[in-house]
Design an enzyme around this catalytic site. Sequence first.
Site, PDB file in Angstrom:
ATOM      1  N   GLU A  84       0.853  -1.189   0.000  1.00 25.88           N
ATOM      2  CA  GLU A  84       0.000   0.000   0.000  1.00 25.88           C
ATOM      3  C   GLU A  84       0.888   1.237   0.000  1.00 25.88           C
ATOM      4  OE1 GLU A  84      -2.287   0.391   3.766  1.00 25.88           O
ATOM      5  OE2 GLU A  84      -1.579  -1.639   4.145  1.00 25.88           O
ATOM      6  N   CYS A 116      -3.496  -3.779   4.319  1.00 23.08           N
ATOM      7  CA  CYS A 116      -2.563  -4.739   4.925  1.00 23.08           C
ATOM      8  C   CYS A 116      -2.899  -6.189   4.562  1.00 23.08           C
ATOM      9  CB  CYS A 116      -2.563  -4.594   6.443  1.00 23.08           C
ATOM     10  SG  CYS A 116      -2.299  -2.911   6.970  1.00 23.08           S
ATOM     11  N   SER A 208     -11.078   1.974  13.376  1.00 21.74           N
ATOM     12  CA  SER A 208     -10.284   0.942  12.687  1.00 21.74           C
ATOM     13  C   SER A 208     -10.095  -0.278  13.594  1.00 21.74           C
ATOM     14  CB  SER A 208      -8.935   1.491  12.214  1.00 21.74           C
ATOM     15  OG  SER A 208      -8.043   1.701  13.295  1.00 21.74           O
ATOM     16  N   HIS A 243      -2.398 -10.010  12.464  1.00 27.48           N
ATOM     17  CA  HIS A 243      -1.884  -8.757  11.897  1.00 27.48           C
ATOM     18  C   HIS A 243      -1.650  -7.801  13.066  1.00 27.48           C
ATOM     19  CE1 HIS A 243      -1.336  -5.116   9.720  1.00 27.48           C
ATOM     20  NE2 HIS A 243      -2.455  -4.584  10.195  1.00 27.48           N
TER      21      HIS A 243
HETATM   22  N1  CAA Z   1       0.142   4.153  30.550  1.00 25.24           N
HETATM   23  C1  CAA Z   1      -0.283   2.962  30.070  1.00 25.24           C
HETATM   24  N2  CAA Z   1      -1.285   2.854  29.143  1.00 25.24           N
HETATM   25  C2  CAA Z   1      -1.849   3.989  28.692  1.00 25.24           C
HETATM   26  C3  CAA Z   1      -1.457   5.259  29.147  1.00 25.24           C
HETATM   27  C4  CAA Z   1      -0.393   5.317  30.129  1.00 25.24           C
HETATM   28  N3  CAA Z   1       0.032   6.490  30.605  1.00 25.24           N
HETATM   29  N4  CAA Z   1      -2.185   6.188  28.505  1.00 25.24           N
HETATM   30  C5  CAA Z   1      -3.037   5.522  27.671  1.00 25.24           C
HETATM   31  N5  CAA Z   1      -2.824   4.198  27.793  1.00 25.24           N
HETATM   32  C6  CAA Z   1      -3.482   3.105  27.043  1.00 25.24           C
HETATM   33  C7  CAA Z   1      -4.958   3.332  26.816  1.00 25.24           C
HETATM   34  O1  CAA Z   1      -5.740   2.926  27.928  1.00 25.24           O
HETATM   35  C8  CAA Z   1      -5.190   2.477  25.588  1.00 25.24           C
HETATM   36  O2  CAA Z   1      -5.272   1.129  25.971  1.00 25.24           O
HETATM   37  P1  CAA Z   1      -6.559   0.249  25.566  1.00 25.24           P
HETATM   38  O3  CAA Z   1      -6.688   0.319  24.077  1.00 25.24           O
HETATM   39  O4  CAA Z   1      -6.238  -1.119  26.058  1.00 25.24           O
HETATM   40  O5  CAA Z   1      -7.718   0.889  26.250  1.00 25.24           O
HETATM   41  C9  CAA Z   1      -3.895   2.606  24.808  1.00 25.24           C
HETATM   42  O6  CAA Z   1      -2.917   3.102  25.737  1.00 25.24           O
HETATM   43  C10 CAA Z   1      -3.982   3.575  23.641  1.00 25.24           C
HETATM   44  O7  CAA Z   1      -4.517   4.769  24.119  1.00 25.24           O
HETATM   45  P2  CAA Z   1      -5.552   5.596  23.240  1.00 25.24           P
HETATM   46  O8  CAA Z   1      -6.631   4.698  22.727  1.00 25.24           O
HETATM   47  O9  CAA Z   1      -5.946   6.793  23.997  1.00 25.24           O
HETATM   48  O10 CAA Z   1      -4.569   5.959  22.026  1.00 25.24           O
HETATM   49  P3  CAA Z   1      -4.715   6.921  20.834  1.00 25.24           P
HETATM   50  O11 CAA Z   1      -5.911   7.785  20.882  1.00 25.24           O
HETATM   51  O12 CAA Z   1      -3.415   7.581  20.739  1.00 25.24           O
HETATM   52  O13 CAA Z   1      -4.954   5.931  19.572  1.00 25.24           O
HETATM   53  C11 CAA Z   1      -4.564   4.272  17.955  1.00 25.24           C
HETATM   54  C12 CAA Z   1      -4.358   4.676  19.418  1.00 25.24           C
HETATM   55  C13 CAA Z   1      -6.050   4.375  17.583  1.00 25.24           C
HETATM   56  C14 CAA Z   1      -4.150   2.834  17.781  1.00 25.24           C
HETATM   57  C15 CAA Z   1      -3.719   5.211  17.054  1.00 25.24           C
HETATM   58  O14 CAA Z   1      -2.364   5.012  17.324  1.00 25.24           O
HETATM   59  C16 CAA Z   1      -3.965   4.979  15.562  1.00 25.24           C
HETATM   60  O15 CAA Z   1      -4.884   5.548  14.981  1.00 25.24           O
HETATM   61  N6  CAA Z   1      -3.114   4.137  14.907  1.00 25.24           N
HETATM   62  C17 CAA Z   1      -3.245   3.815  13.483  1.00 25.24           C
HETATM   63  C18 CAA Z   1      -4.459   2.948  13.194  1.00 25.24           C
HETATM   64  C19 CAA Z   1      -4.265   1.497  13.604  1.00 25.24           C
HETATM   65  O16 CAA Z   1      -3.166   1.010  13.770  1.00 25.24           O
HETATM   66  N7  CAA Z   1      -5.400   0.782  13.721  1.00 25.24           N
HETATM   67  C20 CAA Z   1      -5.360  -0.634  14.080  1.00 25.24           C
HETATM   68  C21 CAA Z   1      -6.543  -1.384  13.491  1.00 25.24           C
HETATM   69  S1  CAA Z   1      -6.585  -1.146  11.695  1.00 25.24           S
HETATM   70  C22 CAA Z   1      -5.313  -2.145  11.118  1.00 25.24           C
HETATM   71  O17 CAA Z   1      -4.844  -2.996  11.809  1.00 25.24           O
HETATM   72  C23 CAA Z   1      -4.782  -1.874   9.741  1.00 25.24           C
HETATM   73  C24 CAA Z   1      -3.479  -1.154   9.849  1.00 25.24           C
HETATM   74  O18 CAA Z   1      -2.438  -1.780   9.932  1.00 25.24           O
HETATM   75  C25 CAA Z   1      -3.494   0.299   9.845  1.00 25.24           C
END
Ligand code: CAA
Length: 407
Positions: A84, A116, A208, A243
Site C-alpha cells: 500500500e 494490509c 479501525s 496482523h
Molecule cells: N500508561 C499505560 N497505558 C496507557 C497510558 C499510560 N500512561 N495512557 C493511555 N494508555 C493506554 C490506553 O488505555 C489504551 O489502551 P486500551 O486500548 O487497552 O484501552 C492505549 O494506551 C492507547 O490509548 P488511546 O486509545 O488513547 O490511544 P490513541 O488515541 O493515541 O490511539 C490508535 C491509538 C487508535 C491505535 C492510534 O495510534 C492509531 O490511529 N493508529 C493507526 C491505526 C491502527 O493502527 N489501527 C489498528 C486497526 S486497523 C489495522 O490494523 C490496519 C493497519 O495496519 C493500519
Amino acid sequence: MTTRTVGIDDLGVYTPSHRLDLEELARSRGVDPAKITIGLGVQQMSVAPPWEDAVTLGANAARRVLGGETLQRDEIGMLLVATETAVDHAKPVGIFVHELLGLPASCRTLELKHACYGGTAGLMLAAEWVRSGAARGRKALVVATDIARYDLHSSAEFTQGAGAVALVIGEAPRLLALDPVSGVYAKNVYDFWRPLDRREALVDGKFSVDCYLEALDGALDDWVALARPTAPPAAACGALLYHTPFPKMAYKAHARLMAHEWRRTGRGADGLTDATEQTYAALVDPWLGAARRIGNTYTASLFFCLAWLAETAGDRLPGSTVGLFSYGSGCCAEYFTGRFAPDSAAVAARIGLGNMLATRRPLSVEEYEWYAHPATTVQPAAGEAPAIRFLGIEDHKRRYARLEMHS
Ligand code: CAA
C-alpha cells in the site's frame, strides 16, 4: 484441484538499517512513554531513509531467498508484490523488483492492493496457482513490502514502521504447509485509507480497531462453517499470529478470538478471562518480538510475526500448527492455518531477523523528522548502503542501483 501439499518453501526478511526509540519520540511529543510501551506495546520502529522505498525494501527481502542452493531464478513463474506504498499509479512495484532480481521474462508479474491484507491475498492466490497445477512445477514469489506513514505529531505517528517479507510458494514446502480451507470476510468501511494525492495515510483510529475485531469475528464464522474444526484455534494451534499494527492490537484480537469460541460453544463468561490470559502468554505474546521493534509494516506485519516465530521456536517448529489472522482496512480479512514441515527448523535458522534488528543504527528525533521530509535527494554514507537502493527520479522515471547480486 488435486491434493498437492502447498505452502511456504522459504522466507526472506528485510527492514531498514535505522530505528527510532519510541520512548524518545513520546518524550519529544509530550506523551507519557508508558502509553506507547505499555498502552500500545511497541518499543521501537524501523525508519526508511530517503534511499529506500517499497521497491528496495521488497527487492532486498527477496534477494535473501534467491540464488542459493535451493532456488534458482528460472524456477519462479509468478511474482506478486503486495503493497500500500505504491510508487506509481500504473507501473507496478513488482516490475522494478523483477528487474532488480534478474527474474526470467516468463514470469507473470503484478502488484496487489488491499491495504494490509494484500500480502495474504498474494499468498492465497499463489498457493491456489500451485495447487491447481497451472504452475507446472514452478514456484511463486510473493513479496509484502510497506512503509507505514502517518502525519508527524498525530496519535498514529507511534504506529509507523517499515519492512518487507518475501515468501517462496511451492509444492512440498520446506517451511509451512498451508491448509486449503480458510475463512474470509469483506465489507466496505472507511477506517483507514490513503487518497491518491497523499503520502501519509488517513485513519479513523478507534473505528479501525472496531472494524478489525468485527472482521475477525466474520472470518472465524466463515472458517468454522467451512473447516468444521474439531478443536478451537487455541487448543489446536501451538501459535496464533495476528496482523499487528501495534502489539496491543494482537492482545485485543486474541481476546476477541477467545470470546468468539466461548460464544460459539454456548459457554457463559466463566473462565474466559483466565483462558485468554493463559493462551495469550503461551500462543501469542512470544512471537511479537519483531513487531515490538519494527512497528507496523502493513502487508508484511503478519509475516514478520511468522518469521519471528520460525526463528525463535527453532527445533520446536516441525509438526506444530499455527493459526494466522490477516486484516486489511477497507476491509478484507482472512483466518487460515498451517503446519510446520520437517525441514522447517533448518529453513528458519537462515532467516537472520534478530541480527538485522540488533544492527540497526538509532536515529535522533531530529534525524527521523528530517528523513520523513528530506529537503534534498540524499544518498547513504559509506557502509550504510543496502544492496539495492533508490537513486532518485529523473525525467519522471524512478532509478535504482544494485550493489551486488548472487549469481
Ligand atoms: N500508561 C499505560 N497505558 C496507557 C497510558 C499510560 N500512561 N495512557 C493511555 N494508555 C493506554 C490506553 O488505555 C489504551 O489502551 P486500551 O486500548 O487497552 O484501552 C492505549 O494506551 C492507547 O490509548 P488511546 O486509545 O488513547 O490511544 P490513541 O488515541 O493515541 O490511539 C490508535 C491509538 C487508535 C491505535 C492510534 O495510534 C492509531 O490511529 N493508529 C493507526 C491505526 C491502527 O493502527 N489501527 C489498528 C486497526 S486497523 C489495522 O490494523 C490496519 C493497519 O495496519 C493500519
